[in-house]
Design a protein around this motif. Structure first.
Motif, mmCIF file in Angstrom:
data_model
loop_
_atom_site.group_PDB
_atom_site.id
_atom_site.type_symbol
_atom_site.label_atom_id
_atom_site.label_comp_id
_atom_site.label_asym_id
_atom_site.label_seq_id
_atom_site.Cartn_x
_atom_site.Cartn_y
_atom_site.Cartn_z
ATOM 1 N N ASP A 146 0.808 -1.334 -0.145
ATOM 2 C CA ASP A 146 0.121 0.137 0.006
ATOM 3 C C ASP A 146 0.772 1.314 0.097
ATOM 4 N N VAL A 147 1.930 1.153 -0.677
ATOM 5 C CA VAL A 147 2.814 2.236 -0.898
ATOM 6 C C VAL A 147 2.298 3.199 -2.211
ATOM 7 N N ASP A 148 2.420 4.466 -1.839
ATOM 8 C CA ASP A 148 2.333 5.519 -3.112
ATOM 9 C C ASP A 148 3.500 5.742 -3.883
ATOM 10 N N LEU A 149 3.585 5.187 -4.874
ATOM 11 C CA LEU A 149 5.033 5.121 -5.720
ATOM 12 C C LEU A 149 4.760 6.317 -6.947
ATOM 13 N N SER A 150 3.532 6.748 -6.876
ATOM 14 C CA SER A 150 3.238 7.613 -7.980
ATOM 15 C C SER A 150 4.251 8.656 -8.364
ATOM 16 N N GLY A 151 4.696 8.596 -9.497
ATOM 17 C CA GLY A 151 5.750 9.620 -10.047
ATOM 18 C C GLY A 151 7.332 9.302 -9.568
ATOM 19 N N ALA A 152 7.473 8.211 -9.029
ATOM 20 C CA ALA A 152 8.740 7.700 -8.334
ATOM 21 C C ALA A 152 9.854 7.295 -9.560
ATOM 22 N N SER A 153 10.961 7.619 -9.530
ATOM 23 C CA SER A 153 11.996 7.306 -10.298
ATOM 24 C C SER A 153 12.398 5.814 -10.095
ATOM 25 N N LEU A 154 12.170 4.732 -10.784
ATOM 26 C CA LEU A 154 12.436 3.487 -10.544
ATOM 27 C C LEU A 154 13.116 2.669 -11.623
ATOM 28 N N ALA A 155 13.775 3.335 -12.606
ATOM 29 C CA ALA A 155 14.761 2.639 -13.453
ATOM 30 C C ALA A 155 15.721 1.971 -12.596
ATOM 31 N N ARG A 156 15.692 0.551 -13.094
ATOM 32 C CA ARG A 156 17.013 -0.364 -12.770
ATOM 33 C C ARG A 156 16.530 -0.786 -11.270
ATOM 34 N N ALA A 157 15.478 -0.552 -10.820
ATOM 35 C CA ALA A 157 15.038 -1.007 -9.521
ATOM 36 C C ALA A 157 14.872 -2.686 -9.344
ATOM 37 N N ASP A 158 15.157 -3.137 -8.376
ATOM 38 C CA ASP A 158 15.062 -4.710 -8.241
ATOM 39 C C ASP A 158 14.187 -4.907 -6.938
ATOM 40 N N PHE A 159 13.032 -5.441 -7.515
ATOM 41 C CA PHE A 159 12.004 -5.794 -6.655
ATOM 42 C C PHE A 159 11.631 -7.479 -6.735
ATOM 43 N N THR A 160 12.672 -8.060 -7.110
ATOM 44 C CA THR A 160 12.630 -9.482 -7.015
ATOM 45 C C THR A 160 12.169 -10.124 -5.752
ATOM 46 N N GLY A 161 10.865 -10.804 -5.751
ATOM 47 C CA GLY A 161 10.553 -11.445 -4.573
ATOM 48 C C GLY A 161 9.777 -10.598 -3.843
ATOM 49 N N ALA A 162 9.682 -9.536 -4.016
ATOM 50 C CA ALA A 162 9.055 -8.412 -2.853
ATOM 51 C C ALA A 162 7.547 -8.611 -3.001
ATOM 52 N N ASP A 163 7.019 -8.219 -1.865
ATOM 53 C CA ASP A 163 5.584 -7.873 -1.764
ATOM 54 C C ASP A 163 4.980 -6.323 -2.136
ATOM 55 N N LEU A 164 4.397 -6.229 -3.255
ATOM 56 C CA LEU A 164 4.040 -4.995 -3.684
ATOM 57 C C LEU A 164 2.597 -4.703 -3.618
ATOM 58 N N ARG A 165 1.889 -5.561 -3.050
ATOM 59 C CA ARG A 165 0.469 -5.649 -3.115
ATOM 60 C C ARG A 165 -0.149 -4.232 -2.692
#
Length: 202
Positions: A146-165
Motif C-alpha cells: 500500500d505504498v504510493d509510488l506515483s511519479g517515483a523514479s524506478l529505473a533499474r530497481a530490483d523488486f525480485t520476490g518483493a511484496d508489492l500488493r
C-alpha cells in the motif's frame, strides 16, 4: 557533501558529536551537523529536524513516531532495526547508508532520495513515496504494501520476490525493473500488463 545524484547538503550552522541526552521528543533542530553521533535505541516522539545533516550517525534500534526529518541529508548512517511510524521525511536524501531490518509505517517520504539503496528485507507499509528517487533500488524480498509510488523514479530497481500488493505501480516499467516472483494483486497485474502494451479484456 554531495550525494550520489549530485545533491549538496544544506549548509549547517552548528555541530553535534556527542548526544548526552537520550530525549529527542518534542524538540526542534535546524541546520545541525551530527557527526558520528550515537542515537542507538533513542525513542523520538514528535522531534523535528529541519535541513540537518547526519554523517556516520548510528540510529540502530531507535524508534521515531510522528517525527519529522525535512530536507535532511543522511551520509553513511546505520539504520539497523530502525522504526519510523507516521514520520515526515519529505525532501531528505540518503547516501551510502545501511538499512538492515528497517521498518516504516505510514508517513510521507515524498521527494526522498534513496538512489541505489540496499533495502533488501526492509518493510514499508502505507507510506507516501511520491516522486522519490529510487533509481537502482535493491529491494529484493522487501515489503512495499500500500505504498504510493506515483511519479517515483524506478529505473533499474530490483523488486525480485518483493511484496508489492496495494502499491501504485503506474510508473514501473517492467522492462527495466526487476519483478521476478514479486507478489502483486489483480488490479496491479492489469497495470503491468497495460504498461507492456497488452490489450487487457474481460
Amino acid at each position: 557533501m554531495a550525494g550520489q545524484s549530485g545533491r549538496s547538503a544544506v549548509p549547517t550552522e552548528s555541530t553535534v558529536r556527542e548526544w548526552d541526552d537520550p530525549e529527542l521528543s518534542g524538540r526542534t533542530q535546524r541546520r545541525v551537523l551530527f557527526i558520528d553521533t550515537d542515537l542507538t535505541e533513542v525513542d523520538n516522539r514528535g522531534g523535528v529536524f529541519e535541513e540537518c545533516t547526519f554523517r556516520g550517525v548510528r540510529f540502530n534500534a531507535s524508534t521515531h513516531t510522528d517525527a519529522a526529518f525535512v530536507n535532511c541529508t543522511f551520509v553513511r548512517c546505520s539504520l539497523f532495526d530502525t522504526t519510523f511510524t507516521g514520520c515526515k521525511l519529505v525532501g531528505s536524501f540518503f547516501d551510502d547508508c545501511t538499512y538492515n531490518l528497517l521498518k516504516v509505517s505510514g508517513g510521507d517520504w515524498s521527494f526522498t532520495g534513496l538512489p541505489r539503496a540496499d533495502l533488501r528485507g526492509a518493510e514499508f507499509h502505507g507510506v507516501k513515496l511520491r516522486e522519490a528517487d529510487l533509481t537502482g533500488l535493491r529491494a529484493a524480498k522487501a515489503v512495499f504494501r500500500d505504498v504510493d509510488l506515483s511519479g517515483a523514479s524506478l529505473a533499474r530497481a530490483d523488486f525480485t520476490g518483493a511484496d508489492l500488493r496495494g502499491s501504485d505501480l503506474s510508473t514501473i516499467d517492467p522492462l527495466t525493473v526487476g519483478l521476478r516472483d514479486a507478489r502483486i494483486d489483480l488490479t496491479q497485474a492489469m497495470v503491468v500488463a497495460t504498461s507492456l502494451g497488452l490489450d487487457v479484456r474481460p
